[in-house]
Scaffold this motif. Structure first.
Motif, PDB file in Angstrom:
ATOM      1  N   THR A  95     -69.656  57.453  -4.166  1.00 27.51           N
ATOM      2  CA  THR A  95     -69.184  56.076  -4.235  1.00 27.51           C
ATOM      3  C   THR A  95     -67.840  56.033  -4.951  1.00 27.51           C
ATOM      4  N   ARG A 121     -64.191  46.572   7.969  1.00 26.10           N
ATOM      5  CA  ARG A 121     -65.561  46.287   8.428  1.00 26.10           C
ATOM      6  C   ARG A 121     -65.563  45.681   9.838  1.00 26.10           C
ATOM      7  N   ASP A 146     -67.608  48.425  11.696  1.00 23.65           N
ATOM      8  CA  ASP A 146     -69.038  48.107  11.692  1.00 23.65           C
ATOM      9  C   ASP A 146     -69.458  46.980  12.634  1.00 23.65           C
ATOM     10  N   GLU A 176     -72.104  55.441   4.446  1.00 22.64           N
ATOM     11  CA  GLU A 176     -73.482  55.913   4.562  1.00 22.64           C
ATOM     12  C   GLU A 176     -73.714  56.344   5.997  1.00 22.64           C
ATOM     13  N   LYS A 230     -70.814  50.566   2.946  1.00 23.60           N
ATOM     14  CA  LYS A 230     -71.786  49.931   2.064  1.00 23.60           C
ATOM     15  C   LYS A 230     -71.123  49.504   0.757  1.00 23.60           C
ATOM     16  N   THR A 231     -71.532  48.356   0.259  1.00 18.73           N
ATOM     17  CA  THR A 231     -71.137  47.910  -1.076  1.00 18.73           C
ATOM     18  C   THR A 231     -72.226  48.313  -2.055  1.00 18.73           C
TER      19      THR A 231
END
Length: 224
Positions: free
Chosen positions: A169, A198, A202, A221, A211-212
């Motif tokens: 991260t 995003r 995504d 991820e 991912k946050t």
């Protein structure tokens, strides 16, 4: 290139800050071994410039601890007044990649840092893959499930940072520093670029990659 300097001499620290800034190199500084080690582990630099005679934890121990605890190889340049062969050999045994004796020419220090950062990337594969995502760093071709994704410069750099760090991260401050250096815009551009990324990375697909991690930062991820 991001350089972390661990040096307890305030005059030399100031001179090095001017030297690196004049070359467009992002530099950070620590004045003792323990805090410098913690910073190198938390946000690994592209090159670590390390003095040996440090308070708290000397440079040899810092290098040994970095090699034992870091999840990646951080190139280490030892910068010291110790010019005896035994000291140099001890430095290399502790994990140093290069060794430069004080006094030194600023141009040589910069050249060695650049060489170390490039040498470290020499064995890095051109193709990065995270699940269904692939990034060719030579052509900047980004694909997911074989579908080409069109990303503008900053969103692409943001994705590259996340992919190179995967599965780690990255904190918000680390991303801002890597993208804009010591002079980030006054607004919050990271939010905008994350949204843009995003939308391309995504939104067209059923499973998100970006991912946050609440209270920490952001990571990729793998979806396969």
């Amino acid at each position: 290139m991001r350089v972390l300097v661990i040096e307890d001499n305030p005059v030399l620290r100031a001179n090095l800050e001017l030297l690196f800034a004049g070359q467009g190199i992002d530099s950070r500084f620590a004045a003792d071994g323990l805090s410098g080690l913690q910073e190198a582990l938390a946000e690994p630099p592209d090159v670590l410039v390390l003095d040996l005679g440090l308070p708290g934890l000397d440079g040899m121990r810092v290098c040994e601890q970095l090699r034992a605890r870091s999840d990646r190889h951080v190139p280490v340049l030892m910068l010291t007044a110790r010019d005896a062969l035994e000291d140099k050999l001890a430095g290399f045994r502790s994990g140093a990649d290069d060794y430069l004796v004080k006094p030194f020419a600023g141009a040589e220090l910069v050249a060695r840092c650049v060489a170390l950062s490039q040498r470290h990337r020499a064995g890095t594969p051109h193709l990065l893959t995270v699940g269904s995502l692939s990034i060719d760093r030579r052509s900047n071709l980004v694909q997911r499930h074989g579908q080409t994704l069109v990303l503008h410069h900053t969103a692409l750099q943001l994705l590259l940072l996340l992919a190179e760090a995967w599965p780690r991260t990255l904190t918000r401050s680390e991303l801002v520093e890597r993208l804009w250096g010591a002079s980030p815009p006054e607004s919050d551009p990271l939010r905008t670029h994350l949204y843009t990324l995003r939308q391309v990375l995504d939104k067209p697909f059923p499973v998100p990659l970006l991912k946050t991690v609440h209270g920490v930062g952001f990571r990729l991820e793998a979806d396969t």
